[in-house]
Design a protein around this motif. Structure first.
Motif, PDB file in Angstrom:
ATOM      1  N   SER A 135       0.836  -1.168  -0.124  1.00 23.34           N
ATOM      2  CA  SER A 135       0.259   0.145  -0.013  1.00 23.34           C
ATOM      3  C   SER A 135       0.681   1.246   0.090  1.00 23.34           C
ATOM      4  O   SER A 135       1.948   1.299   0.301  1.00 23.34           O
ATOM      5  CB  SER A 135      -0.883  -0.100   1.296  1.00 23.34           C
ATOM      6  N   LYS A 136       0.217   2.431  -0.126  1.00 23.05           N
ATOM      7  CA  LYS A 136       0.972   3.655  -0.273  1.00 23.05           C
ATOM      8  C   LYS A 136       1.687   3.914   1.320  1.00 23.05           C
ATOM      9  O   LYS A 136       2.621   4.494   1.313  1.00 23.05           O
ATOM     10  CB  LYS A 136       0.062   4.850  -0.474  1.00 23.05           C
ATOM     11  N   GLU A 137       0.774   3.609   2.277  1.00 23.23           N
ATOM     12  CA  GLU A 137       1.331   3.804   3.744  1.00 23.23           C
ATOM     13  C   GLU A 137       2.641   2.957   3.931  1.00 23.23           C
ATOM     14  O   GLU A 137       3.674   3.450   4.546  1.00 23.23           O
ATOM     15  CB  GLU A 137       0.458   3.619   4.668  1.00 23.23           C
ATOM     16  N   GLU A 138       2.663   1.699   3.447  1.00 21.58           N
ATOM     17  CA  GLU A 138       3.686   0.637   3.641  1.00 21.58           C
ATOM     18  C   GLU A 138       5.052   1.356   2.883  1.00 21.58           C
ATOM     19  O   GLU A 138       5.891   0.950   3.398  1.00 21.58           O
ATOM     20  CB  GLU A 138       3.185  -0.840   2.853  1.00 21.58           C
ATOM     21  N   LEU A 139       4.763   2.162   1.846  1.00 25.54           N
ATOM     22  CA  LEU A 139       5.983   2.541   1.208  1.00 25.54           C
ATOM     23  C   LEU A 139       6.535   3.626   2.072  1.00 25.54           C
ATOM     24  O   LEU A 139       7.933   3.667   2.055  1.00 25.54           O
ATOM     25  CB  LEU A 139       5.638   3.471  -0.175  1.00 25.54           C
ATOM     26  N   VAL A 140       6.024   4.439   2.807  1.00 30.71           N
ATOM     27  CA  VAL A 140       6.484   5.281   3.851  1.00 30.71           C
ATOM     28  C   VAL A 140       6.988   4.414   5.055  1.00 30.71           C
ATOM     29  O   VAL A 140       8.140   4.910   5.769  1.00 30.71           O
ATOM     30  CB  VAL A 140       5.357   6.126   4.198  1.00 30.71           C
ATOM     31  N   ILE A 141       6.346   3.520   5.530  1.00 33.92           N
ATOM     32  CA  ILE A 141       6.503   2.980   6.941  1.00 33.92           C
ATOM     33  C   ILE A 141       7.761   1.860   6.709  1.00 33.92           C
ATOM     34  O   ILE A 141       8.568   1.682   7.566  1.00 33.92           O
ATOM     35  CB  ILE A 141       5.321   2.096   7.284  1.00 33.92           C
ATOM     36  N   ALA A 142       7.870   1.326   5.837  1.00 33.76           N
ATOM     37  CA  ALA A 142       8.844   0.310   5.377  1.00 33.76           C
ATOM     38  C   ALA A 142      10.303   0.839   5.893  1.00 33.76           C
ATOM     39  O   ALA A 142      10.855   1.662   5.392  1.00 33.76           O
ATOM     40  CB  ALA A 142       8.849  -0.444   3.976  1.00 33.76           C
ATOM     41  N   ASP A 143      11.035   0.031   6.768  1.00 37.59           N
ATOM     42  CA  ASP A 143      12.542   0.535   6.795  1.00 37.59           C
ATOM     43  C   ASP A 143      13.238  -0.536   6.291  1.00 37.59           C
ATOM     44  O   ASP A 143      13.491  -1.596   6.575  1.00 37.59           O
ATOM     45  CB  ASP A 143      12.664   0.309   8.429  1.00 37.59           C
ATOM     46  N   ASP A 144      14.057   0.000   5.194  1.00 42.54           N
ATOM     47  CA  ASP A 144      15.130  -0.927   4.406  1.00 42.54           C
ATOM     48  C   ASP A 144      16.181  -1.222   5.261  1.00 42.54           C
ATOM     49  O   ASP A 144      17.074  -2.150   5.025  1.00 42.54           O
ATOM     50  CB  ASP A 144      15.483  -0.041   3.453  1.00 42.54           C
ATOM     51  N   PHE A 145      16.689  -0.569   6.368  1.00 40.57           N
ATOM     52  CA  PHE A 145      17.795  -0.788   7.171  1.00 40.57           C
ATOM     53  C   PHE A 145      17.568  -1.622   8.239  1.00 40.57           C
ATOM     54  O   PHE A 145      18.685  -2.241   8.699  1.00 40.57           O
ATOM     55  CB  PHE A 145      18.417   0.530   7.792  1.00 40.57           C
ATOM     56  N   ASP A 146      16.377  -2.277   8.718  1.00 43.43           N
ATOM     57  CA  ASP A 146      16.235  -3.317   9.811  1.00 43.43           C
ATOM     58  C   ASP A 146      16.836  -4.582   9.269  1.00 43.43           C
ATOM     59  O   ASP A 146      17.672  -5.054  10.252  1.00 43.43           O
ATOM     60  CB  ASP A 146      14.685  -3.371  10.009  1.00 43.43           C
ATOM     61  N   PRO A 147      16.770  -5.119   8.363  1.00 43.12           N
ATOM     62  CA  PRO A 147      17.614  -6.570   7.923  1.00 43.12           C
ATOM     63  C   PRO A 147      18.790  -6.299   8.212  1.00 43.12           C
ATOM     64  O   PRO A 147      19.498  -7.293   8.514  1.00 43.12           O
ATOM     65  CB  PRO A 147      17.254  -6.726   6.497  1.00 43.12           C
TER      66      PRO A 147
END
Length: 214
Positions: A61-73
Motif C-alpha cells: 500500500s501507499k502507507e507501507e511505502l512510507v513505513i517500510a524500514d530498509d535498514f532493519d534487515p
C-alpha cells in the motif's frame, strides 16, 4: 566492528533495488509537491515509469511505502554478528553504528524526511502504531534470542519497548548519538536523571538566552 559482509547482489536483485528506490524517491517528491493524502498509487507508479501492479509487488500500500524500514534487515544481521559476550546495549550500539557509518547523506536525508512524514501525517498514525508494535516484537525477539530468554519475558519486552519508545521520542532515525545524546548508553546505565540536562542544540540555545535575560 565493521558491517557484516554480504554477497554481492546479482543483476536481478540490483534492478529490483533500483525500482524500489525509484518508487520511494518519486513518491516522496509527489508528497512534497501535492501532499501525502492527495498523491495516489497510480501517480507514484507513473512517475516511476512502472505499472500500478508493479508498485504493489514492492509495497502492499501507499502507507507501507512510507513505513517500510530498509535498514532493519541490515541492523539485525549486524546485531546477530556481535560477539557472544557483548551486552545487549553494546551489541545494539555496534550494530547501529556499523550501519550508520555506511549511510550516505542522501540516505540520512530520506530517513529524516520519512520520520517527519510519519509523525506529521494524520493518515499514517494507525500505521505508525502498527510499526511501533512490529519494532517491539522484532527487538524483543532479538534480545530473547541473544539472552536465551522467552520473548514474552517482561524484562525482554521492557527493553524492547524502551528502545523503540526512546528513538521515537527523539524524533529521528536510530543512531548511536542523537542530538549529542547517547540513548543506548542512557538506557544501559539505568536511565539516571541526575546530572546536567541534555537538550537538543536548539533548546540549549533557547535555555541559555533565557538564563541571560531572566
Amino acid at each position: 566492528m565493521p558491517p557484516v559482509d554480504s554477497p554481492t547482489p546479482g543483476l536481478r536483485e540490483r534492478k529490483k533495488a533500483r525500482t524500489r528506490q525509484t518508487l520511494r524517491k518519486e513518491a516522496f517528491r509527489l508528497f512534497r509537491e501535492h501532499g501525502y493524502a492527495q498523491t495516489t498509487v497510480e501517480q507514484i507508479a507513473a512517475a516511476a515509469d512502472v505499472s500500478p501492479s508493479t508498485f504493489f509487488r514492492y509495497f502492499p500500500s501507499k502507507e507501507e511505502l512510507v513505513i517500510a524500514d530498509d535498514f532493519d534487515p541490515i541492523i539485525i544481521e549486524n546485531f546477530r554478528a556481535q560477539p557472544v559476550g557483548a551486552s545487549i546495549t553494546d551489541a545494539l550500539r555496534a550494530a547501529i553504528a556499523s550501519v550508520a557509518s555506511t549511510m550516505s547523506k542522501e540516505e540520512w536525508s530520506f530517513e529524516n524526511e520519512r520520520m517527519e512524514l510519519m509523525r506529521s501525517e494524520p493518515q499514517l498514525q494507525g500505521a505508525m502504531r502498527r510499526e511501533s508494535e512490529r519494532s517491539i516484537e522484532l527487538i524483543a525477539g532479538l534480545v530473547a534470542e541473544r539472552c536465551d530468554l522467552d520473548k514474552e519475558d517482561l524484562r525482554v519486552r521492557a527493553i524492547a519497548g524502551a528502545l523503540v519508545g526512546g528513538f521515537q521520542a527523539l524524533g529521528e532515525p536510530p543512531n548511536v548519538v542523537v542530538h549529542d545524546f547517547d540513548l543506548i548508553g542512557f538506557l544501559g546505565a539505568g536511565m539516571p536523571l541526575d546530572g546536567p540536562a541534555v537538550l537538543p542544540r536548539s533548546r540549549q540555545k533557547s535555555s541559555s538566552r533565557t538564563r541571560r535575560t531572566g
